[in-house]
Design a protein around this motif. Sequence first.
Motif, PDB file in Angstrom:
ATOM      1  N   ASN A 113      64.825 -49.579 -26.934  1.00  0.00           N
ATOM      2  CA  ASN A 113      63.404 -49.641 -27.758  1.00  0.00           C
ATOM      3  C   ASN A 113      61.734 -50.011 -26.864  1.00  0.00           C
ATOM      4  O   ASN A 113      61.353 -51.026 -26.648  1.00  0.00           O
ATOM      5  CB  ASN A 113      63.746 -50.929 -28.407  1.00  0.00           C
ATOM      6  CG  ASN A 113      62.192 -51.498 -29.527  1.00  0.00           C
ATOM      7  OD1 ASN A 113      61.513 -50.831 -29.413  1.00  0.00           O
ATOM      8  ND2 ASN A 113      62.602 -52.520 -30.252  1.00  0.00           N
ATOM      9  N   VAL A 117      59.223 -48.831 -27.394  1.00  0.00           N
ATOM     10  CA  VAL A 117      57.526 -50.059 -27.429  1.00  0.00           C
ATOM     11  C   VAL A 117      57.567 -51.656 -28.298  1.00  0.00           C
ATOM     12  O   VAL A 117      56.814 -52.634 -27.668  1.00  0.00           O
ATOM     13  CB  VAL A 117      57.173 -49.682 -28.932  1.00  0.00           C
ATOM     14  CG1 VAL A 117      56.074 -49.943 -29.722  1.00  0.00           C
ATOM     15  CG2 VAL A 117      56.993 -47.968 -28.760  1.00  0.00           C
ATOM     16  N   HIS A 118      58.584 -52.093 -28.770  1.00  0.00           N
ATOM     17  CA  HIS A 118      58.545 -53.574 -29.485  1.00  0.00           C
ATOM     18  C   HIS A 118      59.698 -54.171 -28.274  1.00  0.00           C
ATOM     19  O   HIS A 118      59.511 -54.945 -28.363  1.00  0.00           O
ATOM     20  CB  HIS A 118      58.823 -53.368 -30.962  1.00  0.00           C
ATOM     21  CG  HIS A 118      58.285 -52.861 -31.616  1.00  0.00           C
ATOM     22  ND1 HIS A 118      56.934 -53.129 -31.460  1.00  0.00           N
ATOM     23  CD2 HIS A 118      58.165 -52.511 -32.418  1.00  0.00           C
ATOM     24  CE1 HIS A 118      56.400 -52.744 -32.655  1.00  0.00           C
ATOM     25  NE2 HIS A 118      57.206 -52.248 -33.087  1.00  0.00           N
ATOM     26  N   PRO A 131      67.508 -44.394 -30.584  1.00  0.00           N
ATOM     27  CA  PRO A 131      67.586 -45.257 -31.384  1.00  0.00           C
ATOM     28  C   PRO A 131      67.139 -45.343 -32.706  1.00  0.00           C
ATOM     29  O   PRO A 131      65.968 -44.815 -32.650  1.00  0.00           O
ATOM     30  CB  PRO A 131      66.753 -46.194 -30.417  1.00  0.00           C
ATOM     31  CG  PRO A 131      66.244 -44.854 -29.682  1.00  0.00           C
ATOM     32  CD  PRO A 131      67.154 -43.816 -29.590  1.00  0.00           C
ATOM     33  N   VAL A 132      67.357 -46.109 -33.558  1.00  0.00           N
ATOM     34  CA  VAL A 132      66.538 -46.760 -34.552  1.00  0.00           C
ATOM     35  C   VAL A 132      66.393 -48.485 -34.500  1.00  0.00           C
ATOM     36  O   VAL A 132      66.769 -49.450 -34.019  1.00  0.00           O
ATOM     37  CB  VAL A 132      67.611 -46.073 -36.115  1.00  0.00           C
ATOM     38  CG1 VAL A 132      65.996 -46.907 -37.218  1.00  0.00           C
ATOM     39  CG2 VAL A 132      67.069 -45.291 -35.962  1.00  0.00           C
ATOM     40  N   SER A 133      64.738 -48.805 -34.138  1.00  0.00           N
ATOM     41  CA  SER A 133      64.804 -49.673 -34.062  1.00  0.00           C
ATOM     42  C   SER A 133      63.807 -50.338 -35.589  1.00  0.00           C
ATOM     43  O   SER A 133      63.708 -49.766 -36.423  1.00  0.00           O
ATOM     44  CB  SER A 133      63.120 -50.179 -33.299  1.00  0.00           C
ATOM     45  OG  SER A 133      63.844 -49.883 -32.378  1.00  0.00           O
ATOM     46  N   GLU A 134      63.165 -51.440 -35.432  1.00  0.00           N
ATOM     47  CA  GLU A 134      62.832 -52.557 -35.950  1.00  0.00           C
ATOM     48  C   GLU A 134      64.280 -52.492 -37.507  1.00  0.00           C
ATOM     49  O   GLU A 134      63.888 -51.206 -38.490  1.00  0.00           O
ATOM     50  CB  GLU A 134      61.548 -51.849 -37.315  1.00  0.00           C
ATOM     51  CG  GLU A 134      59.906 -51.863 -35.549  1.00  0.00           C
ATOM     52  CD  GLU A 134      60.751 -53.451 -35.875  1.00  0.00           C
ATOM     53  OE1 GLU A 134      60.310 -53.572 -34.762  1.00  0.00           O
ATOM     54  OE2 GLU A 134      59.485 -54.079 -36.306  1.00  0.00           O
ATOM     55  N   ILE A 150      63.639 -50.467 -41.616  1.00  0.00           N
ATOM     56  CA  ILE A 150      63.945 -49.357 -41.420  1.00  0.00           C
ATOM     57  C   ILE A 150      65.484 -48.901 -40.733  1.00  0.00           C
ATOM     58  O   ILE A 150      66.078 -48.316 -41.234  1.00  0.00           O
ATOM     59  CB  ILE A 150      63.164 -48.890 -40.076  1.00  0.00           C
ATOM     60  CG1 ILE A 150      61.661 -49.205 -40.505  1.00  0.00           C
ATOM     61  CG2 ILE A 150      62.607 -46.884 -39.500  1.00  0.00           C
ATOM     62  CD1 ILE A 150      60.325 -48.815 -39.064  1.00  0.00           C
ATOM     63  N   GLN A 169      67.281 -48.495 -43.945  1.00  0.00           N
ATOM     64  CA  GLN A 169      67.000 -47.462 -44.447  1.00  0.00           C
ATOM     65  C   GLN A 169      67.696 -46.122 -43.413  1.00  0.00           C
ATOM     66  O   GLN A 169      68.648 -45.842 -44.899  1.00  0.00           O
ATOM     67  CB  GLN A 169      65.521 -47.601 -44.642  1.00  0.00           C
ATOM     68  CG  GLN A 169      65.123 -48.498 -45.866  1.00  0.00           C
ATOM     69  CD  GLN A 169      64.161 -48.207 -45.872  1.00  0.00           C
ATOM     70  OE1 GLN A 169      63.444 -47.079 -46.807  1.00  0.00           O
ATOM     71  NE2 GLN A 169      62.717 -49.179 -45.427  1.00  0.00           N
ATOM     72  N   TYR A 170      67.975 -46.174 -42.903  1.00  0.00           N
ATOM     73  CA  TYR A 170      68.456 -45.252 -41.927  1.00  0.00           C
ATOM     74  C   TYR A 170      70.356 -45.742 -42.530  1.00  0.00           C
ATOM     75  O   TYR A 170      70.609 -44.720 -42.538  1.00  0.00           O
ATOM     76  CB  TYR A 170      68.261 -45.593 -40.967  1.00  0.00           C
ATOM     77  CG  TYR A 170      68.914 -44.372 -39.880  1.00  0.00           C
ATOM     78  CD1 TYR A 170      68.510 -43.132 -39.792  1.00  0.00           C
ATOM     79  CD2 TYR A 170      70.026 -44.863 -38.743  1.00  0.00           C
ATOM     80  CE1 TYR A 170      69.084 -42.177 -39.376  1.00  0.00           C
ATOM     81  CE2 TYR A 170      70.801 -43.229 -38.613  1.00  0.00           C
ATOM     82  CZ  TYR A 170      69.919 -42.162 -38.485  1.00  0.00           C
ATOM     83  OH  TYR A 170      70.888 -42.251 -37.896  1.00  0.00           O
ATOM     84  N   ASP A 180      60.193 -56.145 -48.238  1.00  0.00           N
ATOM     85  CA  ASP A 180      58.828 -56.643 -47.020  1.00  0.00           C
ATOM     86  C   ASP A 180      58.125 -58.425 -47.556  1.00  0.00           C
ATOM     87  O   ASP A 180      57.861 -58.801 -45.872  1.00  0.00           O
ATOM     88  CB  ASP A 180      57.781 -55.449 -47.592  1.00  0.00           C
ATOM     89  CG  ASP A 180      56.373 -55.941 -47.360  1.00  0.00           C
ATOM     90  OD1 ASP A 180      56.337 -55.734 -45.516  1.00  0.00           O
ATOM     91  OD2 ASP A 180      55.591 -56.359 -47.563  1.00  0.00           O
TER      92      ASP A 180
END
Lengths: 219, 219
Positions: free
Chosen positions: B48, B50-51, B63-66, B69, B72-73, B100
């Motif tokens: 990750n 970026v964050h 990887p899937v971050s946040e 998200i 949902q993945y 949200d």
Amino acid sequence: MADEVVLLDFWPSPFGIRLRIALAEKGIVYEYKEEDVWNKSPLLLQMNPVHKKIPVLIHNGKPVSESLIALQYIDEVWNHKAPLLPSDSYLRAQARFWADFVDKKIFEIGRQLWATKGEEQNAAIKEFLDYIGVLERELGDKPFFGGDTLGFVDVTLISHYRWFLVYEKFGNFSVEAEHPEFIAWVKRCMEKESVSKSLPEQEKVYDYAMLLRKKFGIE
Amino acid sequence: MADEVVLLDFWPSPFGIRLRIALAEKGIVYEYKEEDVWNKSPLLLQMNPVHKKIPVLIHNGKPVSESLIALQYIDEVWNHKAPLLPSDSYLRAQARFWADFVDKKIFEIGRQLWATKGEEQNAAIKEFLDYIGVLERELGDKPFFGGDTLGFVDVTLISHYRWFLVYEKFGNFSVEAEHPEFIAWVKRCMEKESVSKSLPEQEKVYDYAMLLRKKFGIE
């Protein structure tokens, strides 16, 4: 029953612009209702009682608020044309990630570019250009973030473009000088009528930013 | 190839907890890797960049971050069991809206509940209880936000629950006294093993909050 689509919007809003682009890409006929954000209409307060914000997409009487959520809704309901999100789950998660990055980083730092001065503004300019660099690297050699066609991230990001020119003027810097590939992407987006016709006039946005600075007592 | 699933997480994180609940609901076997958020691992920084934040779901090396998200993945990839998002586009937009809302409102105001005192804390308590009231009204007569079964909003919101008890203790108030229907929903969630086994021990979370207050010089 024919679809009845209404958009509650405010002309300089990047969040509204992205829905205008998506509806144009999909070829959806809709009624545009301009809101006065300083004096919100009873319809807006009724349709978005939680956040009381534009844009709101009203589809057959039912509201969808929060622009990225409305963008996904538009993409899901009118999926016959111009798909915005990829069909692969992993690529879809990546598109959502970068759209979320735009929302979390670009808008807030953008506000600081026109609403601050001196050191604070210089720091904001550096941070803003760093983010553009991150996005430029993510774009890489692709014509669009969505690949060969305008996608979810493209629509989310290009909607901020008119404000970029405001930032550049107040901050006295040039995105193109630092990130020419990013501006090449902007130009590709602007060649699309769905984009160019959805963006307000540049001068009007600048005048509006001047008005906001006066309203908030800046200068 | 068998799926290889790794979760980079930090035990008290509501954002991590929601992924643990979703993976448990789906019956996915995964490797849990605890991160030291004050001394991040090279793997986290690589996955990750970026964050640089947990949680990160790593599925077959990607990887899937946040957290929303990633949630949902998970729901899209393992859709054979325990669907979290509804199949109807409008209901899906509504579920995304409320998840949200939880992310935008509950976490930030929650931090103010343990990190402030006096007038500021009182204002935060009022705001927090207002939000719980909004959520309680949205729940209405349904057993879960997802209807008859645990859904996207339920997983997103219940992941904050252990922190609610911290807020109540520091703020000296009771959610149950003000919003008994909300707490009845909490209890329905807690009856599910996927939820109760994914939440850390109450006392540990309180001790961690005490440690944070010391670290940030509060009291």
